[in-house]
Design an enzyme around this catalytic site. Structure first.
Site, PDB file in Angstrom:
ATOM      1  N   LYS A 220      41.817  29.354  46.222  1.00  0.00           N
ATOM      2  CA  LYS A 220      40.910  28.611  47.099  1.00  0.00           C
ATOM      3  C   LYS A 220      40.404  27.352  46.388  1.00  0.00           C
ATOM      4  O   LYS A 220      40.441  26.260  46.914  1.00  0.00           O
ATOM      5  CB  LYS A 220      39.743  29.517  47.502  1.00  0.00           C
ATOM      6  CG  LYS A 220      38.746  28.865  48.430  1.00  0.00           C
ATOM      7  CD  LYS A 220      37.691  29.863  48.888  1.00  0.00           C
ATOM      8  CE  LYS A 220      36.620  29.171  49.715  1.00  0.00           C
ATOM      9  NZ  LYS A 220      35.591  30.087  50.198  1.00  0.00           N
ATOM     10  N   GLU A 226      42.750  31.845  35.325  1.00  0.00           N
ATOM     11  CA  GLU A 226      43.917  32.728  35.303  1.00  0.00           C
ATOM     12  C   GLU A 226      45.064  32.128  36.113  1.00  0.00           C
ATOM     13  O   GLU A 226      46.216  32.074  35.671  1.00  0.00           O
ATOM     14  CB  GLU A 226      43.560  34.101  35.900  1.00  0.00           C
ATOM     15  CG  GLU A 226      42.614  34.941  35.071  1.00  0.00           C
ATOM     16  CD  GLU A 226      41.149  34.709  35.412  1.00  0.00           C
ATOM     17  OE1 GLU A 226      40.821  33.625  35.946  1.00  0.00           O
ATOM     18  OE2 GLU A 226      40.335  35.609  35.131  1.00  0.00           O
ATOM     19  N   GLY A 281      36.787  34.424  49.506  1.00  0.00           N
ATOM     20  CA  GLY A 281      38.005  34.899  48.842  1.00  0.00           C
ATOM     21  C   GLY A 281      38.410  36.299  49.269  1.00  0.00           C
ATOM     22  O   GLY A 281      39.550  36.545  49.666  1.00  0.00           O
ATOM     23  N   ARG A 282      37.466  37.239  49.223  1.00  0.00           N
ATOM     24  CA  ARG A 282      37.824  38.636  49.518  1.00  0.00           C
ATOM     25  C   ARG A 282      37.953  38.891  51.014  1.00  0.00           C
ATOM     26  O   ARG A 282      38.200  40.026  51.423  1.00  0.00           O
ATOM     27  CB  ARG A 282      36.823  39.585  48.865  1.00  0.00           C
ATOM     28  CG  ARG A 282      35.371  39.315  49.211  1.00  0.00           C
ATOM     29  CD  ARG A 282      34.419  40.096  48.308  1.00  0.00           C
ATOM     30  NE  ARG A 282      33.023  39.761  48.547  1.00  0.00           N
ATOM     31  CZ  ARG A 282      32.376  38.744  47.988  1.00  0.00           C
ATOM     32  NH1 ARG A 282      33.017  37.920  47.185  1.00  0.00           N
ATOM     33  NH2 ARG A 282      31.112  38.510  48.243  1.00  0.00           N
ATOM     34  N   GLU A 367      32.139  43.676  45.331  1.00  0.00           N
ATOM     35  CA  GLU A 367      31.765  42.280  45.099  1.00  0.00           C
ATOM     36  C   GLU A 367      30.803  41.817  46.193  1.00  0.00           C
ATOM     37  O   GLU A 367      29.962  40.956  45.973  1.00  0.00           O
ATOM     38  CB  GLU A 367      33.007  41.379  45.060  1.00  0.00           C
ATOM     39  CG  GLU A 367      32.743  40.060  44.371  1.00  0.00           C
ATOM     40  CD  GLU A 367      33.997  39.282  43.998  1.00  0.00           C
ATOM     41  OE1 GLU A 367      33.985  38.571  42.992  1.00  0.00           O
ATOM     42  OE2 GLU A 367      35.012  39.375  44.731  1.00  0.00           O
ATOM     43  N   HIS A 398      45.648  66.271  42.559  1.00  0.00           N
ATOM     44  CA  HIS A 398      46.022  66.839  41.256  1.00  0.00           C
ATOM     45  C   HIS A 398      45.334  66.096  40.128  1.00  0.00           C
ATOM     46  O   HIS A 398      45.766  66.164  38.983  1.00  0.00           O
ATOM     47  CB  HIS A 398      47.548  66.791  41.098  1.00  0.00           C
ATOM     48  CG  HIS A 398      48.244  67.625  42.130  1.00  0.00           C
ATOM     49  ND1 HIS A 398      48.695  68.898  41.877  1.00  0.00           N
ATOM     50  CD2 HIS A 398      48.502  67.372  43.443  1.00  0.00           C
ATOM     51  CE1 HIS A 398      49.229  69.397  42.983  1.00  0.00           C
ATOM     52  NE2 HIS A 398      49.116  68.492  43.954  1.00  0.00           N
ATOM     53  N   LYS A 518      32.633  34.216  33.062  1.00  0.00           N
ATOM     54  CA  LYS A 518      33.644  33.143  33.010  1.00  0.00           C
ATOM     55  C   LYS A 518      33.164  32.027  32.078  1.00  0.00           C
ATOM     56  O   LYS A 518      33.920  31.517  31.260  1.00  0.00           O
ATOM     57  CB  LYS A 518      33.841  32.528  34.406  1.00  0.00           C
ATOM     58  CG  LYS A 518      34.513  33.407  35.427  1.00  0.00           C
ATOM     59  CD  LYS A 518      34.794  32.563  36.679  1.00  0.00           C
ATOM     60  CE  LYS A 518      34.817  33.375  37.931  1.00  0.00           C
ATOM     61  NZ  LYS A 518      34.866  32.585  39.155  1.00  0.00           N
TER      62      LYS A 518
HETATM   63  C1  G6Q Z   1      36.278  36.695  46.190  1.00  0.00           C
HETATM   64  C2  G6Q Z   1      35.940  36.009  44.964  1.00  0.00           C
HETATM   65  C3  G6Q Z   1      37.028  35.938  43.928  1.00  0.00           C
HETATM   66  C4  G6Q Z   1      38.066  34.859  44.168  1.00  0.00           C
HETATM   67  C5  G6Q Z   1      38.860  34.667  42.890  1.00  0.00           C
HETATM   68  C6  G6Q Z   1      39.947  33.656  43.020  1.00  0.00           C
HETATM   69  O1  G6Q Z   1      35.544  36.794  47.133  1.00  0.00           O
HETATM   70  O2  G6Q Z   1      35.408  34.778  45.258  1.00  0.00           O
HETATM   71  O3  G6Q Z   1      37.699  37.169  43.778  1.00  0.00           O
HETATM   72  O4  G6Q Z   1      38.884  35.176  45.236  1.00  0.00           O
HETATM   73  O5  G6Q Z   1      37.985  34.309  41.853  1.00  0.00           O
HETATM   74  O6  G6Q Z   1      39.430  32.410  43.327  1.00  0.00           O
HETATM   75  P1  G6Q Z   1      40.354  31.239  43.763  1.00  0.00           P
HETATM   76  O7  G6Q Z   1      41.037  31.611  45.025  1.00  0.00           O
HETATM   77  O8  G6Q Z   1      39.449  30.045  43.938  1.00  0.00           O
HETATM   78  O9  G6Q Z   1      41.351  31.033  42.646  1.00  0.00           O
END
Ligand code: G6Q
Length: 556
Positions: A220, A226, A281-282, A367, A398, A518
């Site tokens: 996003k 990462e 994001g989520r 989250e 199990h 971070k």
């Molecule tokens: C979700 C969070 C988080 C996000 C990641 C990736 O709600 O905001 O999990 O999706 O940190 O972020 P980017 O899509 O910006 O790389």
């Protein structure tokens, strides 16, 4: 009762936290009255509950009868939701109010599944038209790749797609790809790289042919450490494999809201699929973040997935709270968390293809609702989000079910299964379903001392074999695992999260708690790699000592 206006313009009917509502007090009294009465006793006193405490919404059949709750409990929980302004908050979310107040953002993932032709105008923009414009571009792109019209730089068709993203830009796509592998294009391999640990990328690409590989950089913000690191490594891998003249644009596409960042990375914005600030994001797997999934299952199946989401959205928005599935499931979560002290919640899908669903829900729920302050910044005053976990049945049986059955902590459970087998092999499916029904039964009803004795168990083992029961579960039964059904399930849990967040009065759509770690990593990195012994005085003694030991072991 007082009313206060929140930062987003919507109204809260209570000043103070949830615990100061009249419904909360009524629930406390009700909990007291319910006392130690067991699920077994509730059934004995009211066998009809198995047909009354069930609910259907958007093709999901929910059995809510195996709960330590009565119709009165549900009524009081619904009253609590009303006192907390849930109906108004649902409307506010669906209509684009900025209910994510700490980030001043609308929360409009539900707009991602509004059918073409309808409109939702937010800040003067028809967001539905925007959504369908991007869906159209995604569909064309996927058709080209899936029909081999899109070729890599050496002219070969794409046979492997690697999604690079993390958190919300990974967990949804990977979960949904796993869930829908049975309708996916098997000629193309799909891989998902998220971790900054180089192993993730190395293992995902080691047997791939760069000439036939497409990377999707899904981020996003397009700034996530990462994802950016993995994307650069992927580009090097491609250039190493195909030579410096490789046409990188034929192997890289981006999914982002940050066009400038995408351009700067070197991806042509023509190969970028956008989405919007109002998709968290989520909550983004049904936006262009789902491009890898659409490549796997095709645009038509992706449209079915969206229709499933929409069906549950319609149920959520249009159904009174007492018959509203996500609302009641969310409220039952509140019931156990706040009135029984439950700390965790298990999701146990009896469907192998849903193996990543619990991991997906971990992010969605924890989250979103792992917060300690209200929207107004005051302490919540009661417990909020539970720890969510799970594994597909029957594997979990199990493993950790021992604790579910006889442990000292009560873990509410969601069982999920499908009537039709996705792969009809011998008698596997009937055995699978016998197991899920048995587990829900045993959790709820257990085995009394007399019943254990009647089985001939010797007295010295009696206590060990006693099954306490009285452990609550919801059973969700769907007909078949289709893209549509998956959409209904994800939307169900999205709205469950909203329900709980509104009751607790927290912002379910921000995630400030992940920022400091971070930042700290950014400050530590130079110290770990510096040529000279770094000044670690800004860090605590433990962190400094570990950093120095790490440096020593790395020969620095
Ligand atoms: C979700 C969070 C988080 C996000 C990641 C990736 O709600 O905001 O999990 O999706 O940190 O972020 P980017 O899509 O910006 O790389």
């Amino acid at each position: 009762m007082t009313s206060t206006t929140r930062g987003d313009g919507t109204t809260s009917h209570v000043a103070g936290g949830v615990a100061s509502t009249a419904a909360w007090s009524a629930l406390l009294e009700h909990r007291e009255a319910l006392g130690a009465s067991t699920i077994r006793e509730l059934f004995a006193g009211d066998p009809g509950r198995s047909s009354r405490l069930v609910l259907d919404g958007a093709g999901v059949h929910a059995d809510l009868s195996k709960h330590r709750a009565t119709a009165e409990t549900l009524g009081l929980l619904v009253r609590l939701a009303r006192e907390r302004g849930l109906p108004e908050r649902i409307d506010a979310m669906f209509s684009g109010a900025r209910i994510n107040t700490t980030e001043q953002r609308s929360v409009l993932h539900t707009a991602l599944r509004i059918p073409r032709g309808e409109s939702l105008v937010v800040d003067g923009v028809d967001v539905v038209a925007q959504v369908h414009q991007v869906l159209g571009r995604m569909g064309e792109f996927c058709d080209r790749v899936r029909s081999d019209q899109w070729r890599g730089s050496t002219g070969r068709p794409i046979r492997a797609v690697v999604n690079i993203g993390i958190g919300g830009s990974d967990l949804g796509p990977v979960m949904a790809y796993h869930a829908l592998r049975h309708v996916s294009r098997r000629e193309i391999q799909f891989r998902f790289v998220s971790n900054i640990d180089g192993t993730d990328m190395v293992e995902a690409t080691r047997d791939l042919d760069p000439a036939e590989t497409m990377f999707i950089v899904a981020s996003k913000t397009f700034t996530t450490q990462e994802t950016m690191t993995n994307a650069l490594t992927a580009r090097s891998w491609l250039v190493n494999g195909l030579g410096p003249d490789v046409d990188v644009a034929k192997h890289f596409v981006a999914v982002s809201t940050n066009e400038a960042g995408v351009r700067e990375f070197g991806i042509d914005p023509a190969n970028m699929f956008g989405f919007w600030e109002w998709v968290g994001g989520r909550y983004s797997m049904d936006s262009s973040i789902g491009l890898s999934l659409m490549l796997a299952i095709g645009p038509a199946a992706f449209a079915d997935l969206l229709a499933g989401f929409r069906a549950m959205d319609t149920h959520m928005r249009g159904t009174d709270l007492q018959g509203n599935l996500p609302v009641l499931m969310g409220l039952l979560g509140v019931w156990y968390r706040n009135f029984f002290g439950s700390q965790s919640h298990a999701v146990l899908p009896y469907e192998q293809y849903l193996d990543r669903f619990p991991a997906y829900l971990q992010q969605l729920t924890m989250e979103s609702n792992g917060k300690s302050v209200t929207l107004e910044g005051a302490p919540v005053g009661v417990d909020t989000g539970a720890v969510w976990f799970g594994e597909p049945g029957t594997n979990g049986q199990h493993s950790f079910y021992q604790l579910l059955h006889q442990g000292t902590t009560v873990v509410p459970v969601d069982f999920i299964f499908f009537a039709q087998p996705t792969n009809d092999v011998g008698d596997h499916h009937d055995k699978l379903i016998a197991n899920v029904l048995a587990q829900a039964n045993v959790l709820a009803f257990g085995r009394t001392a007399d019943e254990v004795r009647a089985k001939g168990v010797p007295e010295e083992l009696m206590q060990h074999k006693l099954m306490p029961g009285n452990r609550p579960s919801t059973t969700l039964m769907l007909d078949r695992l289709t893209p549509y059904a998956l959409g209904t399930l994800v939307s169900l849990y999205e709205h469950l999260v909203l329900t709980q967040g509104v009751v607790w009065g927290i912002d379910s759509f921000d995630q400030w708690g992940v920022e400091l770690g971070k930042e700290m990593a950014g400050e530590l990195l130079p110290a770990l790699i510096a040529h000279d012994v770094p000044d670690l005085s800004a860090f605590d003694a433990s962190t400094a000592a570990l950093a120095l030991r790490y440096r020593a072991l790395r020969g620095r």
